[in-house]
Design an enzyme around this catalytic site. Structure first.
Site, short mmCIF file in Angstrom:
data_model
loop_
_atom_site.label_atom_id
_atom_site.label_comp_id
_atom_site.label_asym_id
_atom_site.label_seq_id
_atom_site.Cartn_x
_atom_site.Cartn_y
_atom_site.Cartn_z
N GLU A 179 0.82 -1.21 0.00
CA GLU A 179 0.00 0.00 0.00
C GLU A 179 0.86 1.26 0.00
O GLU A 179 0.57 2.22 -0.73
CB GLU A 179 -0.93 0.00 1.22
CG GLU A 179 -1.90 -1.17 1.25
CD GLU A 179 -1.36 -2.40 1.98
OE1 GLU A 179 -2.17 -3.18 2.50
OE2 GLU A 179 -0.10 -2.57 2.03
N CYS A 206 -2.42 -4.10 6.91
CA CYS A 206 -2.07 -4.36 8.31
C CYS A 206 -2.52 -3.21 9.19
O CYS A 206 -2.64 -2.06 8.75
CB CYS A 206 -0.58 -4.62 8.45
SG CYS A 206 0.47 -3.21 8.03
N CYS A 252 -0.62 -0.08 7.53
CA CYS A 252 -0.98 0.33 6.16
C CYS A 252 -2.40 0.86 6.08
O CYS A 252 -2.71 1.70 5.23
CB CYS A 252 -0.81 -0.85 5.21
SG CYS A 252 0.93 -1.31 4.97
N THR A 312 13.83 -42.91 -8.12
CA THR A 312 14.56 -41.65 -7.99
C THR A 312 16.06 -41.82 -8.16
O THR A 312 16.78 -40.83 -8.25
CB THR A 312 14.29 -41.02 -6.61
OG1 THR A 312 14.71 -41.93 -5.59
CG2 THR A 312 12.81 -40.72 -6.44
N SER A 334 21.85 -40.84 -9.46
CA SER A 334 20.59 -40.18 -9.81
C SER A 334 20.78 -39.01 -10.78
O SER A 334 19.80 -38.38 -11.18
CB SER A 334 19.90 -39.65 -8.55
OG SER A 334 20.73 -38.70 -7.89
N ARG A 338 12.71 -23.76 -5.52
CA ARG A 338 13.58 -23.54 -4.36
C ARG A 338 13.57 -22.07 -3.96
O ARG A 338 13.51 -21.73 -2.78
CB ARG A 338 15.02 -23.94 -4.69
CG ARG A 338 15.35 -25.40 -4.68
CD ARG A 338 16.86 -25.59 -4.94
NE ARG A 338 17.24 -26.98 -5.04
CZ ARG A 338 18.48 -27.40 -5.27
NH1 ARG A 338 19.45 -26.50 -5.44
NH2 ARG A 338 18.75 -28.69 -5.33
N LEU A 379 22.68 -27.48 -2.64
CA LEU A 379 21.30 -27.18 -2.25
C LEU A 379 21.06 -25.68 -2.07
O LEU A 379 20.50 -25.23 -1.07
CB LEU A 379 20.91 -27.95 -0.99
CG LEU A 379 20.54 -29.42 -1.22
CD1 LEU A 379 20.31 -30.13 0.09
CD2 LEU A 379 19.31 -29.54 -2.11
N GLY A 396 16.27 -37.88 0.63
CA GLY A 396 16.31 -39.24 0.14
C GLY A 396 15.08 -40.04 0.53
O GLY A 396 14.18 -39.56 1.22
N LEU A 419 14.15 -40.27 4.58
CA LEU A 419 13.56 -39.08 5.19
C LEU A 419 12.23 -38.74 4.55
O LEU A 419 11.27 -38.36 5.24
CB LEU A 419 14.52 -37.90 5.10
CG LEU A 419 14.04 -36.59 5.74
CD1 LEU A 419 13.62 -36.78 7.19
CD2 LEU A 419 15.13 -35.52 5.64
#
Length: 371
Positions: free
Chosen positions: A53, A79, A88, A165, A172, A188, A208, A297, A300
């Site tokens: 805003e 807000c 705002c 996978t 892989s 990501r 990563l 993997g 997990l």
């Protein structure tokens, strides 16, 4: 501009904020005159910077436009509290706008309708609802953190058509093509944090981080590592972003070595001397993590799915068959089909030769109605 055009432009502006503003929600604002003339527009800036805003009001001022009597289109309730920036809703009231069209109420308990109440008390007409579904999807992690006290958990997978996978030997790279990998980096980039397991760190030595995408920030990295086996020379330390390692079995020497590399070590053990994954998610929410992007993997992945902690799957399917190999997730065995994880396909798209599937756990997004 017409009504629908103003809403769509407001949502487009919110999309532009998506990589910039976490942990704040991505919000767009468009100001128009009574005849639909564009007066100003803007979107939320990086944390601590102006909200949508205020940016739209500044844009109108830069154009030499008065916003007295204008209509403000905002993709999330303005807000009403003093946080890193001022309220705002007060900025819109002071500017003299006549009408505010809001896609959704803000789920933040510090706002939650109070911004709209203040606007109405000032005599401003308020309309709620246009563009609500898209506004929610843009900020699904923010809504999750505010209403469920956990991040929105998205699990990314790259697999062959027969659901593998990696080969049995762990190879892989690369199942999917370059386009799918680039698309994965875009997903990501929108996350607040990436999560992986120590098995992936040891097997693949990944960085990563986000590469090949013009992004103003790198998501934090979270490693599930019960026994602090992460090597201090791991490539994940090469990127300029916070690294947090969740462990279960204290080891002062290894902890000191990893902290010397800049990592933060947090112990959250369950009764099996593994990391308590549910507690981990609650802890991440307390740290203002909205969206958590999982690239891990089979073990997990299976643990997260088995515990019911995954909200949606982002799957890239390559047109290949490899027969034997590692599965997407290791859980079960099930004894009846009714025990299968129920999914809803949200979207599909061809990314080069590969198929991208976004599948959401059935009913997982129903919480947003509470806002």
């Amino acid at each position: 501009m017409q009504f629908d055009e103003s809403i769509n432009q407001c949502l487009d502006l919110a999309r532009q904020a998506r990589l910039l503003c976490p942990p704040n929600p991505a919000v767009g604002c468009v100001l128009t005159s009574a005849d639909g003339t564009l007066l100003g527009r803007g979107h939320t800036q990086a944390t601590g910077g102006p909200h949508a805003e205020v940016m739209a009001l500044r844009d109108a001022a830069a154009r030499g436009q008065s916003v007295a009597g204008a209509t403000a289109y905002v993709s999330l309730e303005p807000c009403s509290h003093q946080g890193r920036t001022g309220p705002c809703c007060d900025a819109l009231i002071a500017a003299g706008v006549k009408k505010v069209v809001v896609s959704m109420l803000d789920p933040n308990p510090l706002v939650a309708g109070q911004g709209l109440a203040r606007l109405r008390a000032a005599g401003i007409e308020v309309v709620v609802g246009p563009g609500a579904q898209e506004a929610f999807e843009l900020n699904i992690g923010f809504f999750s953190r505010m209403l469920r006290k956990t991040p929105w958990v998205r699990m990314k997978l790259a697999a062959t058509l027969d659901g593998k996978t990696a080969l049995n030997n762990g190879v892989s790279q690369w199942i999917t093509g370059e386009g799918a990998r680039a698309d994965g980096h875009a997903w990501r980039a929108r996350a607040c944090a990436l999560l992986t397991g120590v098995g992936t760190v040891l097997q693949d030595q990944p960085r990563l981080d986000v590469r090949g995408i013009d992004t103003p920030r790198q998501p934090a990295l979270i490693v599930v590592d019960s026994r602090l086996q992460t090597p201090p020379g791991a490539r994940l330390f090469e990127a300029n972003r916070p690294v947090t390692i969740y462990a279960a079995v204290p080891d002062a020497a290894r902890q000191a070595t990893l902290e010397a590399r800049g990592a933060r070590v947090i112990y959250l053990a369950d009764t099996n001397h593994k990391v308590d994954l549910a507690a981990l998610l609650r802890d991440l929410a307390a740290q203002e993590i909205n969206e958590l992007h999982v690239e891990a993997g089979t073990k997990l992945n299976g643990s997260l799915l088995r515990a019911g902690l995954v909200d949606e799957l982002l799957v890239y399917v390559a047109p290949k068959l490899v027969g034997q190999g590692l599965d997407m997730a290791q859980f079960g065995p099930l004894t009846a089909l009714e025990q299968a994880v129920p999914l809803e396909f949200k979207s599909t798209a061809m990314i080069g030769p590969d198929l991208r599937i976004l599948a959401r756990l059935a009913g997982r997004d129903r919480f947003w109605g509470a806002a």
